[in-house]
Design an enzyme around this catalytic site. Structure first.
Site, PDB file in Angstrom:
ATOM      1  N   LYS A 118       0.763  -1.127  -0.130  1.00 50.10           N
ATOM      2  CA  LYS A 118      -0.004  -0.104  -0.058  1.00 50.10           C
ATOM      3  C   LYS A 118       0.860   1.391   0.025  1.00 50.10           C
ATOM      4  O   LYS A 118       0.390   2.249  -0.541  1.00 50.10           O
ATOM      5  CB  LYS A 118      -0.831  -0.171   1.026  1.00 50.10           C
ATOM      6  CG  LYS A 118      -2.182  -1.186   0.986  1.00 50.10           C
ATOM      7  CD  LYS A 118      -3.173  -0.926   1.944  1.00 50.10           C
ATOM      8  CE  LYS A 118      -4.468  -1.970   1.593  1.00 50.10           C
ATOM      9  NZ  LYS A 118      -4.031  -3.410   1.813  1.00 50.10           N
TER      10      LYS A 118
HETATM   11  C1  PLP Z   1      -4.556  -4.295   1.131  1.00 48.10           C
HETATM   12  C2  PLP Z   1      -3.757  -5.800   0.976  1.00 48.10           C
HETATM   13  C3  PLP Z   1      -4.289  -7.069   0.110  1.00 48.10           C
HETATM   14  C4  PLP Z   1      -5.373  -6.737  -0.476  1.00 48.10           C
HETATM   15  O1  PLP Z   1      -5.352  -5.687  -1.771  1.00 48.10           O
HETATM   16  P1  PLP Z   1      -6.384  -5.040  -2.526  1.00 48.10           P
HETATM   17  O2  PLP Z   1      -5.821  -4.121  -3.464  1.00 48.10           O
HETATM   18  O3  PLP Z   1      -7.603  -4.802  -1.528  1.00 48.10           O
HETATM   19  O4  PLP Z   1      -7.042  -6.215  -3.357  1.00 48.10           O
HETATM   20  C5  PLP Z   1      -3.331  -7.874   0.085  1.00 48.10           C
HETATM   21  N1  PLP Z   1      -2.394  -8.097   1.002  1.00 48.10           N
HETATM   22  C6  PLP Z   1      -2.044  -7.178   1.734  1.00 48.10           C
HETATM   23  C7  PLP Z   1      -0.841  -7.374   2.680  1.00 48.10           C
HETATM   24  C8  PLP Z   1      -2.649  -5.775   1.894  1.00 48.10           C
HETATM   25  O5  PLP Z   1      -2.371  -4.912   2.814  1.00 48.10           O
END
Ligand code: PLP
Length: 477
Positions: A118
Site C-alpha cells: 500500500k
Molecule cells: C490491502 C492488502 C491486500 C489486498 O489488496 P487489494 O488491493 O485490496 O485487493 C493484500 N495483501 C496485503 C498485505 C494488503 O495490505
C-alpha cells in the site's frame, strides 16, 4: 485525459485534480478515465530505456503523464521523485524481482515505510495531496478506519505534510503488536491515532456517521484515502509496467501476474495495465477463505457476504465481504454500460446482496477478453506454502503473498499459464510473526529499520464508540 463515473450514462467528464481529493462520484459510482491510453511497442521500448537510465520515478512520471494532464511534466516528475526515494523504499530500484524457480518470480512491492504494498500508492498520494492543496490553498482532514495496513501506510504518507491532518480509528487491542507499534510510534501532532472501544466495523460505522453530517464534513474539509481513490489505482499501474520491464528483455514477451486480492484494488491496476497494451496474458486473482471474487470468476455470481459470513483469517488484509473496486472491472466487462452498472451496484447489490452474469455473453468471453482466472486458499495452504517456499529457496513470504503463490503454482500445474508468472509480494513476513512461527517454527529476522519499534513511546487516544466524542476531538484538536 478526463474522468467519468461508472454510473453516469451522461459521461460528465472531470479533470484529474478535481477527482484527486474525492472518493466516490456524487452518483455513487467510481471514477475511471474516459478511455485507456494505448502503449505501443515503441513507447514500451522507450520506457525500458528510461527505467534503465533514470529509474523508477522517471518511469512513474512517464506512465502517470498519460493520465494526468493538469499537472505540468516537471512538477509531476518532482512529485514522483519525492514519493519514490531509495531512503523510503530501501533500494534505488524501488521494486524488484526474485526468481523462486519453476517459472515463478516474486515481485517485491513491500519495501516501503510500512512493509506493505500500500506504500506504493500512498506515498504518491501524499505528494499529490500536498501539491494540489498548496495550489488551491486548502487544507484537508483525513478521517479513516483501519484494521492494519491501510492506516499505517496513510499515516506514513501524510507525515510532515503541512496541509493534511489525519484521524485514524483503530479497534482497541485488535491489531497485531507490530501494527500497533508502527502506527502508535508516529510522533507528529497532525497525526492522531485513536483506539476505539469497539471492533473494526464500529470504526467504519463511526467514520460513515461523521461523514453523513454534511455541515461538519464541509467545515472541517473531511476527506478519505480509501482504496477506491483513482490516484491510488493509477500509482499501482506503474509497478505493473516496471515489473514487466524487469522480467523481460524484449517488448513482445508476454507474462502472467498473480495477485493476492481483497478489495480488487491491486489487480484492478493490473487490468488497467493490460487494457493499455502491456503484454500481460493472464491475471491470476487469489483470495483467502473470503472468496467473493474467486466465486465470481468461477461462476459469474457476485454475492457479497455479511459480517457474520466474513472469516477472520491469517491473511487479514484480504478479509473482505465486498470488493470496493470491483465495480470498475464490471463497468469495463459490460462494455462501459453505465446504466447497467448502476442497476447492478446501485440497485441489485443493495437490495438482494448479489447479481448474476453467468449466462451472459460478457461472462462467457471474460477469460479470452480480459485474461482473468481465479483461485482461493486456506490457512493450512498458507502455512504449507510458507514452509515449502522457504525449503525450496530460503525466501520467506508473508501469509498474503502465500495465498498468491499457492494459487499461482496450482494453476501452473493445472493449465498452461504464460511464464514467467510474477507473484506480487503484498507485505513482508515481519508483520505477521504468529503465522510465520507456525509455519517455520521460528520467526524471521527483522529488517533493521523496524528494530525495537514496540519499545518506542505510544501515542494513541482512547475514545468511546460515540460520534459526538469523535466530532469534538476533530473540532478541538
Ligand atoms: C490491502 C492488502 C491486500 C489486498 O489488496 P487489494 O488491493 O485490496 O485487493 C493484500 N495483501 C496485503 C498485505 C494488503 O495490505
Amino acid at each position: 485525459m478526463k474522468y467519468v463515473s461508472t454510473r453516469d450514462a451522461g459521461r460528465t467528464a472531470l479533470p484529474f485534480c478535481d477527482i484527486l481529493l474525492e472518493g466516490l462520484a456524487p452518483d455513487g459510482g467510481l471514477y475511471l478515465p474516459e478511455s485507456y491510453p494505448q502503449v505501443d511497442a515503441a513507447t514500451l521500448a522507450s520506457w525500458r530505456e528510461l527505467l534503465g537510465a533514470e529509474g523508477y520515478p522517471a518511469l512513474a512520471a512517464a506512465v502517470l503523464g498519460l493520465y494526468i494532464d493538469d499537472i505540468g511534466a516537471d512538477d509531476l516528475r518532482g512529485i514522483c521523485e519525492r514519493a519514490y526515494t531509495a531512503e523510503k523504499f530501501s533500494s534505488d530500484g524501488i521494486v524488484g524481482l526474485t526468481d523462486l524457480g519453476d517459472g515463478v518470480l516474486l515481485g517485491h512491492l513491500s519495501n516501503g515505510p510500512t512493509a506493505a504494498f500500500k506504500d506504493m500508492a500512498m506515498q504518491l498520494l501524499g505528494e499529490l495531496f500536498e501539491y494540489e492543496l498548496e495550489r488551491r490553498d486548502q487544507t484537508l482532514t483525513i478521517l479513516g478506519a483501519t484494521s492494519g495496513d491501510t492506516g499505517s501506510a496513510a499515516e506514513y504518507a501524510m507525515l510532515g505534510k503541512d496541509r493534511v491532518r489525519v484521524f485514524m480509528l483503530t479497534p482497541a487491542g485488535r491489531m497485531s503488536p507490530f501494527q500497533q507499534a508502527q502506527m502508535f510510534s508516529i510522533d507528529d501532532p497532525a497525526i492522531v491515532n485513536i483506539a476505539l472501544d469497539g471492533v473494526f466495523d464500529d470504526c467504519q460505522d463511526l467514520v460513515k456517521e461523521v461523514n453523513a453530517d454534511l455541515a461538519f464534513k464541509a467545515e472541517h474539509a473531511i476527506g478519505a484515502v480509501n482504496s477506491i481513490n483513482w490516484a491510488r489505482l493509477v500509482a499501482q499501474v506503474v509497478y505493473y509496467v516496471a515489473l514487466y520491464l524487469h522480467a523481460t528483455t524484449a517488448d513482445d514477451q508476454r507474462v502472467t501476474f498473480a495477485v493476492p486480492s481483497g478489495n480488487f484494488g491491486n489487480i484492478c491496476a493490473g487490468h488497467i495495465a493490460r487494457e493499455m497494451g502491456i503484454p500481460i496474458d493472464t491475471l491470476v486473482l487469489a483470495t483467502n477463505e473470503n472468496d467473493v471474487l474467486a466465486e465470481f470468476f468461477d461462476t459469474g455470481v457476485y454475492r457479497v457476504r455479511g459480517t457474520a459470513e466474513t472469516h477472520e483469517t491469517s491473511s487479514p488484509s484480504m478479509d473482505i465481504s465486498k470488493a470496493s473496486n470491483f465495480e470498475r472491472f464490471i463497468f469495463d466487462l459490460l462494455g462501459r454500460d453505465a446504466d447497467q452498472t448502476r442497476r447492478l451496484f446501485g440497485e441489485e447489490v443493495p437490495t438482494t446482496g448479489s447479481f448474476v452474469l453467468t449466462d451472459t455473453p460478457e461472462f462467457a468471453g471474460l477469460r479470452e477478453r480480459f485474461g482473468f482466472v481465479a483461485g482461493s486458499s486456506t490457512h493450512a495452504d498458507r502455512v504449507a506454502t510458507i514452509a515449502a517456499e522457504a525449503g525450496r529457496h530460503g525466501y520467506v513470504v508473508d501469509p498474503h503473498t502465500a495465498d498468491g503463490l499457492k494459487v499461482a503454482r496450482e494453476l501452473l500445474e493445472r493449465e498452461s499459464l504464460t511464464q514467467p508468472v510474477i507473484v506480487l509480494e503484498t507485505a513482508l513476513p515481519v508483520k505477521f510473526s504468529a503465522t510465520i512461527v507456525e509455519a517455520l517454527g521460528h520467526d524471521v529476522p527483522r529488517p533493521d529499520r523496524f528494530a525495537g519499534i514496540e519499545d518506542l513511546p505510544r501515542r494513541v487516544l482512547a475514545l468511546p464508540n460515540d460520534a459526538d466524542a469523535l466530532k469534538r476531538l476533530i473540532a478541538t484538536h
